[in-house]
Design a protein around this motif. Structure first.
Motif, PDB file in Angstrom:
ATOM      1  N   ILE A 181     -72.554  48.524  -9.372  1.00  0.00           N
ATOM      2  CA  ILE A 181     -72.616  49.944  -9.336  1.00  0.00           C
ATOM      3  C   ILE A 181     -71.770  50.496  -7.811  1.00  0.00           C
ATOM      4  O   ILE A 181     -71.274  51.482  -7.819  1.00  0.00           O
ATOM      5  CB  ILE A 181     -74.174  50.232  -8.836  1.00  0.00           C
ATOM      6  N   SER A 182     -71.560  49.375  -7.055  1.00  0.00           N
ATOM      7  CA  SER A 182     -70.959  49.659  -5.868  1.00  0.00           C
ATOM      8  C   SER A 182     -69.343  49.543  -6.198  1.00  0.00           C
ATOM      9  O   SER A 182     -68.492  50.467  -5.582  1.00  0.00           O
ATOM     10  CB  SER A 182     -70.964  48.535  -4.875  1.00  0.00           C
ATOM     11  N   VAL A 183     -68.856  48.755  -7.108  1.00  0.00           N
ATOM     12  CA  VAL A 183     -67.494  48.978  -7.468  1.00  0.00           C
ATOM     13  C   VAL A 183     -67.279  50.384  -8.315  1.00  0.00           C
ATOM     14  O   VAL A 183     -66.360  51.028  -8.144  1.00  0.00           O
ATOM     15  CB  VAL A 183     -67.208  47.758  -8.597  1.00  0.00           C
ATOM     16  N   ALA A 184     -68.262  50.516  -9.348  1.00  0.00           N
ATOM     17  CA  ALA A 184     -68.149  51.676  -9.904  1.00  0.00           C
ATOM     18  C   ALA A 184     -68.031  52.963  -9.087  1.00  0.00           C
ATOM     19  O   ALA A 184     -67.218  53.895  -9.234  1.00  0.00           O
ATOM     20  CB  ALA A 184     -69.268  51.883 -10.831  1.00  0.00           C
ATOM     21  N   GLU A 185     -68.863  53.211  -7.955  1.00  0.00           N
ATOM     22  CA  GLU A 185     -68.656  54.211  -7.141  1.00  0.00           C
ATOM     23  C   GLU A 185     -67.179  54.318  -6.464  1.00  0.00           C
ATOM     24  O   GLU A 185     -66.972  55.431  -6.577  1.00  0.00           O
ATOM     25  CB  GLU A 185     -69.803  53.811  -6.132  1.00  0.00           C
ATOM     26  N   LYS A 186     -66.655  53.236  -6.343  1.00  0.00           N
ATOM     27  CA  LYS A 186     -65.231  53.544  -5.586  1.00  0.00           C
ATOM     28  C   LYS A 186     -64.508  53.756  -6.619  1.00  0.00           C
ATOM     29  O   LYS A 186     -63.432  54.596  -6.337  1.00  0.00           O
ATOM     30  CB  LYS A 186     -65.053  52.132  -5.033  1.00  0.00           C
ATOM     31  N   LEU A 187     -64.690  53.288  -7.919  1.00  0.00           N
ATOM     32  CA  LEU A 187     -63.637  53.516  -9.018  1.00  0.00           C
ATOM     33  C   LEU A 187     -63.993  55.166  -9.370  1.00  0.00           C
ATOM     34  O   LEU A 187     -62.792  55.835  -9.580  1.00  0.00           O
ATOM     35  CB  LEU A 187     -63.941  52.776 -10.315  1.00  0.00           C
ATOM     36  N   ILE A 188     -65.103  55.491  -9.242  1.00  0.00           N
ATOM     37  CA  ILE A 188     -65.357  57.217  -9.553  1.00  0.00           C
ATOM     38  C   ILE A 188     -64.671  57.910  -8.451  1.00  0.00           C
ATOM     39  O   ILE A 188     -63.921  58.688  -8.644  1.00  0.00           O
ATOM     40  CB  ILE A 188     -66.868  57.327  -9.605  1.00  0.00           C
ATOM     41  N   GLU A 189     -64.887  57.379  -7.168  1.00  0.00           N
ATOM     42  CA  GLU A 189     -64.310  58.292  -6.101  1.00  0.00           C
ATOM     43  C   GLU A 189     -62.810  58.384  -5.759  1.00  0.00           C
ATOM     44  O   GLU A 189     -62.186  59.285  -5.764  1.00  0.00           O
ATOM     45  CB  GLU A 189     -64.852  57.583  -4.603  1.00  0.00           C
ATOM     46  N   ARG A 190     -62.146  57.167  -6.399  1.00  0.00           N
ATOM     47  CA  ARG A 190     -60.784  56.915  -6.265  1.00  0.00           C
ATOM     48  C   ARG A 190     -60.120  57.679  -7.608  1.00  0.00           C
ATOM     49  O   ARG A 190     -59.020  57.543  -7.684  1.00  0.00           O
ATOM     50  CB  ARG A 190     -60.327  55.614  -5.831  1.00  0.00           C
ATOM     51  N   ALA A 191     -60.824  57.806  -8.438  1.00  0.00           N
ATOM     52  CA  ALA A 191     -60.416  58.121 -10.046  1.00  0.00           C
ATOM     53  C   ALA A 191     -59.475  57.130 -10.729  1.00  0.00           C
ATOM     54  O   ALA A 191     -58.502  57.563 -10.979  1.00  0.00           O
ATOM     55  CB  ALA A 191     -59.876  59.604  -9.835  1.00  0.00           C
ATOM     56  N   VAL A 192     -59.981  56.276 -10.604  1.00  0.00           N
ATOM     57  CA  VAL A 192     -59.088  54.955 -10.993  1.00  0.00           C
ATOM     58  C   VAL A 192     -59.203  54.960 -12.564  1.00  0.00           C
ATOM     59  O   VAL A 192     -60.285  54.992 -13.187  1.00  0.00           O
ATOM     60  CB  VAL A 192     -59.477  53.594 -10.504  1.00  0.00           C
TER      61      VAL A 192
END
Lengths: 104, 394
Positions: free
Chosen positions: B363-374
């Motif tokens: 979930i933490s990795v996903a949060e960063k992927l969402i935030e950075r629009a990767v």
């Protein structure tokens, strides 16, 4: 005399990751950094005593799996709310394929 | 900056804002006003049965940071022209900048007036004090608070009935596949779950359902959502639409007044949303502090929620849309994560359940992927052998 405790094998910890290590009623976290250096801290987050072993390591930061408390695992420094108390760190050395930590 | 900054509300958001002002180097006066008599405390543990209270910061830290904490005092009005707030003790406090962080209050629907609610430390003390082996608890509402309280009550030996109007639990923010895991677990723990049931009325010792059934109880608690505490903003003439309307910096229409946390409605991915989230309250408090000092950057943190029930841990990053498909990744030991992509193929939410913190890293990795629009290929989301952290490294 510093007491060196055999914590794990080098290969037990992936790069940019950590594992839990329990010893003598205490719990620790053993880290392997992206530049392949090992570190050790207390295992429980200083905010709410959640074990850090389920947390995410990014570069030199360990993020608590619960409340986003973040620490620099090399120094134990708390990097902002909700964690405001630093993590205790322990000296680490590698001998052959073993990782040893020094407990006072 | 003669009058300093006043913060209304000493919850997670207001407290974080106060400390963040000092971390940002602000040297003017900071006054934090809380209606409750207690030292500001964390609300999430109230329903989870941990030791109470868990204070946000020890009392000495307010003094060290030169934050004036005023407890058991209410703001009774905001004079936007004079830039001052009136307090319940009769005093007037001027401000250069004002942050409204009044949070939300427990909702009660008509007919539920006799039910208790769980929002404050005093609420929790009263409810938990009555939960003992043999006691009967009736919870109206199968959302986070009601279900966490149900799990806590079972651990304390009380009998529990949960009454939910929808056909499943946690329908507002949790995907059905995950809600089903919690439903099975509550039933296995002996909770009597009554779904698709309306409440006709509540008296202090029973809930009467729409079909006439009467659920006898020693304690009745309603966990049916929260309403934002917007009265002061409305009376001050600020725009309110289920939350105090703020812009991307968390500023209201008044250049000197900001709002943050559960009480505000803010821009998020093309729409406006209001969240009830501990993490968002903190993040917005810190952001509002910087914005009050002149920072122009938009608030852009990904929403993040969690719930603990028994030894099951739920975490959600982003805002799941139950109407869109999910991509499932199994993590073993009954843990799994459901990802969701938006129309552009970017990750928009990730929801996971497992024992303890089994899904936390994902979930933490996903949060960063969402935030950075990767951009994330769907096949990589479903394949548990692929380390998603590598996508963050580009």
């Amino acid at each position: 005399m510093t007491q060196w405790i055999d914590a794990c094998a080098v290969e037990d910890v992936e790069e940019e990751d950590l594992i839990r290590f329990d010893h003598d009623g205490r719990t620790f976290a053993i880290y392997r950094s992206p530049d392949d250096v090992f570190y050790a801290t207390d295992g429980l987050c200083t905010h709410e005593h959640v074990h850090l072993a389920d947390g995410l390591v990014m570069d030199h930061i360990i993020e608590c799996p619960k409340h986003n408390g973040r620490f620099d695992y090399r120094t134990g420094e708390a990097k902002g709310a909700p964690a405001c108390i630093n993590l205790k760190t322990y000296p680490v050395k590698v001998e052959g394929d073993r990782v040893l930590i020094a407990l006072a | 900056m003669g009058s300093g900054i006043v913060i209304i509300g000493a919850g997670e958001c207001g407290v974080r804002a106060a400390f963040a002002l000092r971390e940002e180097g602000y040297r003017g006066a900071v006054t934090l006003i809380g209606a409750e008599p207690h030292l500001p405390y964390e609300r999430p543990p109230l329903s989870k049965g941990g030791p109470l209270p868990k204070v946000i910061a020890e009392e000495a830290r307010y003094g060290e940071a030169d934050i004036t904490l005023r407890r058991a005092v209410r703001v009774t009005g905001i004079d936007t022209a004079a830039r001052a707030v009136a307090l319940s003790d009769g005093s007037i406090l001027p401000y250069d900048k004002l942050l409204i962080a009044t949070g939300a209050q427990a909702r009660r629907f008509p007919g539920m007036e006799a039910a208790g609610t769980l929002r404050s430390l005093d609420d929790a003390s009263a409810i938990l004090g009555a939960l003992r082996p043999g006691a009967r608890l009736a919870v109206i509402g199968g959302g986070f608070i009601g279900l966490e309280l149900a799990a806590t009550a079972r651990r304390l030996g009380a009998g529990v009935t949960v009454i939910e109007v929808a056909e499943r639990l946690m329908a507002r923010v949790v995907p059905a596949e995950i809600a089903a895991v919690f439903e099975a677990r509550h039933r296995a723990e002996g909770v009597d779950l009554i779904l698709s049931a309306t409440v006709a009325g509540v008296d202090p010792i029973a809930v009467v359902l729409g079909d006439g059934r009467r659920i006898e109880a020693d304690i009745v608690v309603a966990g049916v959502g929260a309403v934002p505490d917007t009265r002061l903003a409305e009376e001050a003439g600020l725009a309110v639409a289920d939350g105090i309307v703020v812009d991307h910096r968390l500023k209201t229409q008044d250049a000197h007044i900001f709002a943050a946390g559960d009480c505000c409605r803010f821009p998020y991915r093309g729409s406006h949303v209001r969240l009830e989230s501990w993490r968002c309250a903190q993040d917005q408090g810190a952001h509002a502090a910087r914005a009050m000092l002149g920072a122009e950057d938009p608030f852009s943190r990904t929403p993040w929620f969690w719930s603990d029930q028994y030894d099951l841990g739920l975490q959600v990053a982003g805002l799941p849309d139950p109407a869109r498909p999910f991509i499932r990744r199994d993590l073993g030991e009954e843990a799994f994560v459901l990802f969701q992509l938006d129309d552009a193929g970017l990750l928009s939410s990730a929801s996971g359940v497992g024992f303890g913190n089994a899904v936390a890293r994902h979930i933490s990795v996903a949060e960063k992927l969402i935030e950075r629009a990767v951009p994330v290929p769907p096949a990589q989301l479903s394949d548990a052998k692929i380390n998603l952290k590598k996508l963050l490294k580009g």
